[in-house]
Design an enzyme around this catalytic site. Structure first.
Site, PDB file in Angstrom:
ATOM      1  N   TYR A 204       0.882  -1.023  -0.291  1.00 32.56           N
ATOM      2  CA  TYR A 204      -0.018   0.022  -0.016  1.00 32.56           C
ATOM      3  C   TYR A 204       0.941   1.090  -0.108  1.00 32.56           C
ATOM      4  CZ  TYR A 204      -3.809  -3.014   1.828  1.00 32.56           C
ATOM      5  OH  TYR A 204      -4.907  -4.011   1.867  1.00 32.56           O
ATOM      6  N   PRO A 296     -12.178   0.299   0.331  1.00 28.73           N
ATOM      7  CA  PRO A 296     -11.568  -0.943   0.251  1.00 28.73           C
ATOM      8  C   PRO A 296     -10.011  -1.009   0.890  1.00 28.73           C
ATOM      9  CG  PRO A 296     -11.411   0.099  -1.782  1.00 28.73           C
ATOM     10  CD  PRO A 296     -12.468   1.119  -0.952  1.00 28.73           C
ATOM     11  N   LYS A 300     -11.585  -4.868   4.171  1.00 26.67           N
ATOM     12  CA  LYS A 300     -12.792  -5.491   5.041  1.00 26.67           C
ATOM     13  C   LYS A 300     -14.097  -5.987   4.594  1.00 26.67           C
ATOM     14  CE  LYS A 300     -10.026  -5.385   8.225  1.00 26.67           C
ATOM     15  NZ  LYS A 300      -9.418  -7.235   8.270  1.00 26.67           N
ATOM     16  N   TYR A 388      -6.120  -5.481  10.761  1.00 32.73           N
ATOM     17  CA  TYR A 388      -6.119  -5.919   9.543  1.00 32.73           C
ATOM     18  C   TYR A 388      -6.292  -7.603   9.372  1.00 32.73           C
ATOM     19  CZ  TYR A 388      -4.355  -6.216   4.573  1.00 32.73           C
ATOM     20  OH  TYR A 388      -4.255  -6.343   3.131  1.00 32.73           O
TER      21      TYR A 388
HETATM   22  P1  RFL Z   1     -22.715  -8.245  -2.657  1.00 28.71           P
HETATM   23  O1  RFL Z   1     -21.554  -8.799  -3.069  1.00 28.71           O
HETATM   24  O2  RFL Z   1     -23.057  -6.635  -3.481  1.00 28.71           O
HETATM   25  O3  RFL Z   1     -24.040  -8.854  -3.206  1.00 28.71           O
HETATM   26  C1  RFL Z   1     -25.471  -8.321  -3.181  1.00 28.71           C
HETATM   27  C2  RFL Z   1     -26.278  -9.245  -4.192  1.00 28.71           C
HETATM   28  O4  RFL Z   1     -27.498  -8.705  -4.090  1.00 28.71           O
HETATM   29  C3  RFL Z   1     -28.181  -8.742  -5.377  1.00 28.71           C
HETATM   30  N1  RFL Z   1     -29.126  -7.777  -5.470  1.00 28.71           N
HETATM   31  C4  RFL Z   1     -30.609  -8.151  -5.577  1.00 28.71           C
HETATM   32  N2  RFL Z   1     -31.011  -9.286  -5.585  1.00 28.71           N
HETATM   33  C5  RFL Z   1     -32.501  -9.326  -5.904  1.00 28.71           C
HETATM   34  N3  RFL Z   1     -33.105  -8.384  -5.945  1.00 28.71           N
HETATM   35  C6  RFL Z   1     -32.578  -7.156  -6.153  1.00 28.71           C
HETATM   36  N4  RFL Z   1     -33.334  -6.117  -6.430  1.00 28.71           N
HETATM   37  C7  RFL Z   1     -31.196  -6.973  -5.852  1.00 28.71           C
HETATM   38  N5  RFL Z   1     -30.309  -5.531  -5.752  1.00 28.71           N
HETATM   39  C8  RFL Z   1     -28.949  -6.233  -5.697  1.00 28.71           C
HETATM   40  C9  RFL Z   1     -26.843  -8.344  -6.455  1.00 28.71           C
HETATM   41  O5  RFL Z   1     -27.189  -8.588  -7.593  1.00 28.71           O
HETATM   42  C10 RFL Z   1     -25.743  -8.950  -5.693  1.00 28.71           C
HETATM   43  O6  RFL Z   1     -25.562 -10.177  -6.187  1.00 28.71           O
HETATM   44  O7  RFL Z   1     -22.927  -8.136  -1.311  1.00 28.71           O
HETATM   45  P2  RFL Z   1     -22.577  -8.888  -0.035  1.00 28.71           P
HETATM   46  O8  RFL Z   1     -23.043 -10.290  -0.255  1.00 28.71           O
HETATM   47  O9  RFL Z   1     -22.900  -7.986   1.132  1.00 28.71           O
HETATM   48  O10 RFL Z   1     -21.087  -8.938  -0.131  1.00 28.71           O
HETATM   49  C11 RFL Z   1     -20.242  -7.704  -0.064  1.00 28.71           C
HETATM   50  C12 RFL Z   1     -18.947  -7.741  -0.724  1.00 28.71           C
HETATM   51  O11 RFL Z   1     -19.377  -8.365  -2.065  1.00 28.71           O
HETATM   52  C13 RFL Z   1     -18.066  -6.366  -0.631  1.00 28.71           C
HETATM   53  O12 RFL Z   1     -18.072  -5.999   0.591  1.00 28.71           O
HETATM   54  C14 RFL Z   1     -16.470  -6.631  -1.121  1.00 28.71           C
HETATM   55  O13 RFL Z   1     -16.460  -7.048  -2.353  1.00 28.71           O
HETATM   56  C15 RFL Z   1     -15.883  -5.267  -0.794  1.00 28.71           C
HETATM   57  N6  RFL Z   1     -14.392  -5.275  -1.481  1.00 28.71           N
HETATM   58  C16 RFL Z   1     -13.623  -5.945  -0.675  1.00 28.71           C
HETATM   59  N7  RFL Z   1     -13.811  -6.474   0.879  1.00 28.71           N
HETATM   60  C17 RFL Z   1     -12.916  -7.416   1.264  1.00 28.71           C
HETATM   61  O14 RFL Z   1     -13.344  -7.913   2.440  1.00 28.71           O
HETATM   62  N8  RFL Z   1     -11.539  -7.282   0.958  1.00 28.71           N
HETATM   63  C18 RFL Z   1     -11.042  -6.799  -0.124  1.00 28.71           C
HETATM   64  O15 RFL Z   1      -9.854  -7.117  -0.488  1.00 28.71           O
HETATM   65  C19 RFL Z   1     -11.902  -6.089  -0.778  1.00 28.71           C
HETATM   66  N9  RFL Z   1     -11.734  -5.588  -2.104  1.00 28.71           N
HETATM   67  C20 RFL Z   1     -14.214  -4.686  -2.286  1.00 28.71           C
HETATM   68  C21 RFL Z   1     -12.550  -4.711  -2.829  1.00 28.71           C
HETATM   69  C22 RFL Z   1     -14.911  -3.894  -3.360  1.00 28.71           C
HETATM   70  C23 RFL Z   1     -14.723  -3.438  -4.323  1.00 28.71           C
HETATM   71  N10 RFL Z   1     -15.709  -2.855  -5.018  1.00 28.71           N
HETATM   72  C24 RFL Z   1     -15.703  -2.896  -6.604  1.00 28.71           C
HETATM   73  C25 RFL Z   1     -16.887  -2.279  -4.700  1.00 28.71           C
HETATM   74  C26 RFL Z   1     -12.348  -4.150  -3.819  1.00 28.71           C
HETATM   75  C27 RFL Z   1     -13.184  -3.483  -4.710  1.00 28.71           C
HETATM   76  C28 RFL Z   1     -12.734  -2.824  -6.219  1.00 28.71           C
HETATM   77  C1  PHB Z   2      -7.515  -6.851  -3.795  1.00 29.20           C
HETATM   78  O1  PHB Z   2      -6.846  -7.577  -4.126  1.00 29.20           O
HETATM   79  O2  PHB Z   2      -8.472  -6.479  -4.792  1.00 29.20           O
HETATM   80  C2  PHB Z   2      -7.553  -5.802  -2.780  1.00 29.20           C
HETATM   81  C3  PHB Z   2      -6.436  -6.327  -1.772  1.00 29.20           C
HETATM   82  C4  PHB Z   2      -6.262  -5.340  -0.656  1.00 29.20           C
HETATM   83  C5  PHB Z   2      -7.343  -4.223  -0.303  1.00 29.20           C
HETATM   84  C6  PHB Z   2      -8.261  -3.928  -1.255  1.00 29.20           C
HETATM   85  C7  PHB Z   2      -8.509  -4.853  -2.527  1.00 29.20           C
HETATM   86  O3  PHB Z   2      -7.194  -3.513   0.647  1.00 29.20           O
END
Ligand code: RFL
Ligand code: PHB
Length: 394
Positions: A204, A296, A300, A388
């Site tokens: 980072y 992100p 978490k 972390y």
């Molecule tokens: P999701 O994954 O958004 O799933 C929600 C689901 O609900 C559906 N939905 C509906 N279904 C029926 N009717 C409707 N009207 C609906 N509206 C929505 C959607 O289609 C979807 O399938 O939420 P959930 O399950 O709570 O999971 C959360 C995680 O996805 C999210 O917190 C993480 O991806 C965040 N995140 C990271 N988290 C980590 O723990 N470690 C990481 O390294 C990390 N990196 C990231 C991330 C999120 C990122 N973005 C793009 C937001 C990196 C990025 C770039």
């Molecule tokens: C990732 O690999 O997508 C990633 C890793 C660490 C972070 C956020 C995203 O803090």
């Protein structure tokens, strides 16, 4: 004509939160119906998180989806924080006795889907017009349209695992719901590339030109991020420009071992902190991104969703198995107390590691002083490390 189905728990959303909840409940003999507006291929392909806490790995193993994760996940004992070219390793293992596992969210959802389908779980994917109703009734309902047909699922409970934009949170009356939000004045531009990572651990970096993160999915696949403007256009970021900017921000020593190539995914994500209170209304429970968003930087979001679902499954299992509603009644309070701590950590690390357009010279010196403090104090480094690797469930 509308078809009506009955189940114990109607789960809205087949992201990691909804799929894992359904799986944990199935393990206790509790029946669910899971609905999502997207199809399976779309959900499995959504590139997002990459870092799993030990508690998340344990929860996935308990749900019977730990085999591939244990085989293919990369165990990391530390990561690097860089500030204007100075580098400090946070030794997670030495400071906490724990580590984290690098394993993509895409793989977590694939494993969960496979397991749920193998058990012939009832799914409705690609639905529209999802509408929860009667949340305070003994039998709340979820209405939706599937393949042109109206369907109503009648349940004891509804789990709103439908992410930030889903309808579950929005079905809580506005006079009951309180929301707290901070939108950051920048986003993350992320790319995925089929090349070995620049370093065997995550880096980072806060550089005068902006934040950069070097991450990975495997020994041969890298994931990189750059701080960018929220309004920026991906078309303005051809790969060459991305690599050039990343090299500058990671510094010459690291850039010397950077293997570049054609990216196969490129997207911009906004950064936001958000919490909704309460996380229960009548027989509706919120879990995961439906109730809270973290930037992100602390990795978490997915881990927080898994922790919510562990506590929610415990509450529902105690209700059905032991006729004990204590955990149902305390769910919102218990989960929110942990959520706020994780929000604090994600906000702190984001504030430390990014360039804020309107930071004064004083605030810039504060960032530098915080980095120097972490680099020079075991207590400060341990505080970062214990967050972390993941705080205890309660
Ligand atoms: P999701 O994954 O958004 O799933 C929600 C689901 O609900 C559906 N939905 C509906 N279904 C029926 N009717 C409707 N009207 C609906 N509206 C929505 C959607 O289609 C979807 O399938 O939420 P959930 O399950 O709570 O999971 C959360 C995680 O996805 C999210 O917190 C993480 O991806 C965040 N995140 C990271 N988290 C980590 O723990 N470690 C990481 O390294 C990390 N990196 C990231 C991330 C999120 C990122 N973005 C793009 C937001 C990196 C990025 C770039
Ligand atoms: C990732 O690999 O997508 C990633 C890793 C660490 C972070 C956020 C995203 O803090």
């Amino acid at each position: 004509m509308t078809r009506t189905l009955r189940t114990q728990v109607a789960v809205i959303g087949a992201g990691p939160a909804g799929l894992l909840l359904s799986q944990l409940l199935a393990g206790a003999g509790i029946e669910t119906v899971v609905i999502d507006r997207k199809d399976r291929a779309y959900i499995e392909g959504r590139i997002r998180a990459g870092v799993l806490e030990q508690g998340t790995v344990d929860a996935l193993s308990e749900a019977g989806v730990g085999d591939r994760l244990r085989r293919e996940g990369l165990v990391h004992d530390g990561f690097d924080l860089c500030f204007d070219g100075d580098r400090h390793r946070i030794d997670l293992r030495a400071l906490t006795g724990k580590s984290v596992t690098v394993y993509g969210q895409t793989e977590v959802t694939k494993d969960l889907f496979q397991r749920r389908f193998a058990q012939a779980q009832q799914f409705f994917l690609g639905v529209s017009d999802t509408r929860p109703e009667g949340l305070k009734d003994a039998r709340p309902r979820v209405h939706f349209t599937h393949e042109g047909r109206g369907i109503t699922v009648e349940a004891d409970f509804i789990a709103g695992c439908d992410g930030f934009h889903g309808p579950a949170r929005q079905s809580i009356p506005p006079e009951v719901l309180r929301t707290f939000e901070r939108v950051y004045p920048f986003g993350w531009l992320g790319i995925m590339v089929e090349k070995p990572p620049v370093s065997h651990e995550l880096i980072y970096a806060n550089h005068a030109r902006g934040f950069a993160l070097a991450s990975m999915r495997s020994q041969t696949r890298s994931r990189y991020y750059l701080q960018c403007g929220v309004q920026e256009n991906i078309a303005d970021w051809p790969d060459e420009r991305f690599w050039e900017e990343l090299s500058l921000r990671l510094g010459p020593d690291t850039a010397a071992s950077l293997q570049t190539g054609a990216s196969f995914e490129k997207s911009i994500a906004p950064l936001r902190s958000f919490v909704a209170e309460p996380m229960r209304y009548g027989n509706l429970f919120l879990a995961g991104d439906a109730a809270h968003i973290v930037p992100p930087t602390g990795a978490k979001g997915l881990n927080l969703a898994v922790a919510d679902v562990q506590l929610l499954s415990r509450a529902l299992i105690a209700h059905y198995r032991d006729n004990n509603d204590h955990y149902i009644d305390t769910y919102s309070q218990t989960v929110l107390s942990r959520v706020w701590k994780v929000e604090r950590f994600s906000w702190q690390l984001s504030t430390l590691m990014h360039q804020f357009p309107d930071n004064s010279p004083f605030e810039q010196r504060m960032q530098r002083a915080e980095f120097d403090y972490i680099a020079g104090s075991e207590a400060a480094a341990r505080s970062i490390a214990e967050n972390y690797v993941g705080l205890p469930l309660e």
